[in-house]
Design a protein around this motif. Structure first.
Motif, PDB file in Angstrom:
ATOM      1  N   LEU A  70       0.457  -1.238  -0.132  1.00 41.18           N
ATOM      2  CA  LEU A  70      -0.159   0.067  -0.005  1.00 41.18           C
ATOM      3  C   LEU A  70       1.072   0.954   0.314  1.00 41.18           C
ATOM      4  O   LEU A  70       0.956   2.229  -0.771  1.00 41.18           O
ATOM      5  CB  LEU A  70      -0.701   0.122   0.740  1.00 41.18           C
ATOM      6  CG  LEU A  70      -1.918  -0.757   1.108  1.00 41.18           C
ATOM      7  CD1 LEU A  70      -2.881  -0.828   2.679  1.00 41.18           C
ATOM      8  CD2 LEU A  70      -3.123  -0.482   0.279  1.00 41.18           C
ATOM      9  N   ALA A  71       1.654   0.730   1.104  1.00 41.86           N
ATOM     10  CA  ALA A  71       2.770   2.224   0.791  1.00 41.86           C
ATOM     11  C   ALA A  71       3.446   3.117  -0.259  1.00 41.86           C
ATOM     12  O   ALA A  71       3.560   3.544  -1.010  1.00 41.86           O
ATOM     13  CB  ALA A  71       3.680   2.040   2.420  1.00 41.86           C
ATOM     14  N   GLU A  74       1.434   4.496  -2.985  1.00 37.24           N
ATOM     15  CA  GLU A  74       0.662   5.720  -2.775  1.00 37.24           C
ATOM     16  C   GLU A  74       2.472   6.729  -3.122  1.00 37.24           C
ATOM     17  O   GLU A  74       1.965   7.314  -3.803  1.00 37.24           O
ATOM     18  CB  GLU A  74       0.965   5.694  -1.323  1.00 37.24           C
ATOM     19  CG  GLU A  74       0.558   7.172  -1.141  1.00 37.24           C
ATOM     20  CD  GLU A  74      -1.101   8.262  -0.931  1.00 37.24           C
ATOM     21  OE1 GLU A  74      -0.522   9.134  -1.492  1.00 37.24           O
ATOM     22  OE2 GLU A  74      -1.714   7.186  -2.004  1.00 37.24           O
ATOM     23  N   ARG A  75       3.777   6.025  -3.093  1.00 37.15           N
ATOM     24  CA  ARG A  75       4.710   6.458  -2.919  1.00 37.15           C
ATOM     25  C   ARG A  75       4.445   6.344  -4.622  1.00 37.15           C
ATOM     26  O   ARG A  75       5.205   6.950  -5.726  1.00 37.15           O
ATOM     27  CB  ARG A  75       5.712   5.760  -2.738  1.00 37.15           C
ATOM     28  CG  ARG A  75       6.815   6.262  -2.511  1.00 37.15           C
ATOM     29  CD  ARG A  75       8.231   5.675  -2.254  1.00 37.15           C
ATOM     30  NE  ARG A  75       8.640   4.577  -2.597  1.00 37.15           N
ATOM     31  CZ  ARG A  75       9.459   4.419  -3.691  1.00 37.15           C
ATOM     32  NH1 ARG A  75      10.205   5.560  -4.374  1.00 37.15           N
ATOM     33  NH2 ARG A  75      10.430   2.889  -4.265  1.00 37.15           N
ATOM     34  N   LYS A  79      -0.374   8.413 -11.867  1.00 35.63           N
ATOM     35  CA  LYS A  79      -1.623   9.549 -10.747  1.00 35.63           C
ATOM     36  C   LYS A  79      -2.275  10.585 -12.217  1.00 35.63           C
ATOM     37  O   LYS A  79      -1.605  10.119 -13.672  1.00 35.63           O
ATOM     38  CB  LYS A  79      -1.024  10.517  -9.993  1.00 35.63           C
ATOM     39  CG  LYS A  79       0.097   9.300  -8.268  1.00 35.63           C
ATOM     40  CD  LYS A  79       0.973  10.373  -8.177  1.00 35.63           C
ATOM     41  CE  LYS A  79       1.116   9.714  -6.810  1.00 35.63           C
ATOM     42  NZ  LYS A  79       2.466   8.354  -7.147  1.00 35.63           N
ATOM     43  N   GLN A  94      -9.661   5.954  -6.682  1.00 30.01           N
ATOM     44  CA  GLN A  94      -9.205   6.608  -6.223  1.00 30.01           C
ATOM     45  C   GLN A  94      -9.052   8.282  -5.657  1.00 30.01           C
ATOM     46  O   GLN A  94      -7.832   8.228  -6.164  1.00 30.01           O
ATOM     47  CB  GLN A  94      -9.061   5.832  -4.781  1.00 30.01           C
ATOM     48  CG  GLN A  94      -7.525   5.725  -4.474  1.00 30.01           C
ATOM     49  CD  GLN A  94      -6.910   4.765  -3.502  1.00 30.01           C
ATOM     50  OE1 GLN A  94      -8.147   4.327  -2.072  1.00 30.01           O
ATOM     51  NE2 GLN A  94      -5.897   4.238  -2.969  1.00 30.01           N
ATOM     52  N   THR A  96      -6.516  10.798  -3.771  1.00 27.29           N
ATOM     53  CA  THR A  96      -5.670  11.403  -2.793  1.00 27.29           C
ATOM     54  C   THR A  96      -5.756  12.415  -1.956  1.00 27.29           C
ATOM     55  O   THR A  96      -6.264  12.930  -2.481  1.00 27.29           O
ATOM     56  CB  THR A  96      -4.250  11.111  -3.283  1.00 27.29           C
ATOM     57  OG1 THR A  96      -3.762  12.118  -3.946  1.00 27.29           O
ATOM     58  CG2 THR A  96      -3.949   9.902  -4.050  1.00 27.29           C
ATOM     59  N   MET A 102      -6.112   7.945  -8.521  1.00 29.50           N
ATOM     60  CA  MET A 102      -5.023   6.906  -8.849  1.00 29.50           C
ATOM     61  C   MET A 102      -6.322   5.625  -8.560  1.00 29.50           C
ATOM     62  O   MET A 102      -6.966   5.236  -8.265  1.00 29.50           O
ATOM     63  CB  MET A 102      -4.034   7.020  -7.364  1.00 29.50           C
ATOM     64  CG  MET A 102      -2.994   7.506  -7.265  1.00 29.50           C
ATOM     65  SD  MET A 102      -1.850   7.583  -5.691  1.00 29.50           S
ATOM     66  CE  MET A 102      -1.120   5.947  -6.451  1.00 29.50           C
ATOM     67  N   THR A 169      10.046   6.675  -6.567  1.00 27.77           N
ATOM     68  CA  THR A 169       8.782   8.155  -6.482  1.00 27.77           C
ATOM     69  C   THR A 169       7.956   9.085  -7.528  1.00 27.77           C
ATOM     70  O   THR A 169       8.973   9.688  -8.530  1.00 27.77           O
ATOM     71  CB  THR A 169       9.375   8.886  -5.537  1.00 27.77           C
ATOM     72  OG1 THR A 169       9.282   8.234  -3.835  1.00 27.77           O
ATOM     73  CG2 THR A 169       7.457   9.637  -5.231  1.00 27.77           C
TER      74      THR A 169
END
Length: 199
Positions: A70-71, A74-75, A79, A94, A96, A102, A169
């Motif tokens: 999950l982390a 997100e990173r 996007k 969803q 952010t 994302m 990232t």
């Protein structure tokens, strides 16, 4: 008497020919073996429960792996500036906290070589199911940088070890034809960097 009179020149020529033609074959086999060494068998699981049922990790380890994935999602995940652009290429998206959209990860990869001792330091790469209709990548599983690892629905995949490495990232949003064009570029260049997007 010259020693050369006892040498069968025809036999030597045949032997030399065989060794010449065998060299490319030997090199091909060596290259194939080297390629196999760069592959790793991975499991793609969709949840903690799926992880417990289909890998050697226990519930606590699967929970830790899920949180890491999950982390990473997100990173490093793709996007988009808006929901419509995201849902054009992925089923579920969803928003952010930073206001970008994302895709929800389909699951995460777990290397079969991991064991109970090193799972804490393992890298669990989130994966996404590409769902844009009429695309050559429809129903394929991809990593965050657009590397295609196979068709959706398989329990395990043979992937290049680079697919398990951490991704950069991402700070920019997807553009230049969308995420599918990133996968296409990576495929054309044999899995190299596409230059299409990323931080």
């Amino acid at each position: 008497m010259k020693r050369s009179r006892h040498i069968d020149l025809n036999r030597m020529r045949k032997a030399a020919g065989r060794s010449f033609f065998m060299r490319p074959l030997a090199l091909g086999v060596a290259a194939a073996l080297a390629g196999c060494a760069q592959k790793e068998e991975v499991k793609v699981v969709s949840s903690i429960e799926d992880c417990v049922s289909n890998t050697s990790l226990d519930e606590q380890q699967c929970e830790a792996a899920y949180q890491k994935a999950l982390a990473e999602a997100e990173r490093t995940g793709p996007k988009y500036p808006g929901r419509a652009q995201c849902e054009t290429e992925f089923d579920s998206c969803q928003r952010t906290g930073s206001g970008v959209w994302m895709p929800l990860m389909t699951g995460f990869m777990i290397g079969s070589m991991l064991n109970d001792r090193d799972y804490h330091s393992g890298y669990y790469n989130p994966v996404y199911r590409y769902s844009r209709p009429h695309s050559s990548y429809y129903n394929r599983i991809m990593t965050a940088d657009g590397t295609v690892i196979g068709r959706y629905g398989k329990g395990s995949y043979s992937v290049d070890r680079s697919a398990m490495k951490p991704k950069p990232t991402v700070t920019r949003t997807v553009s230049r034809g969308g995420f599918g064009s990133v996968a296409s570029a990576k495929s054309s260049w044999g899995g190299g960097r596409s230059g299409g997007w990323g931080g």
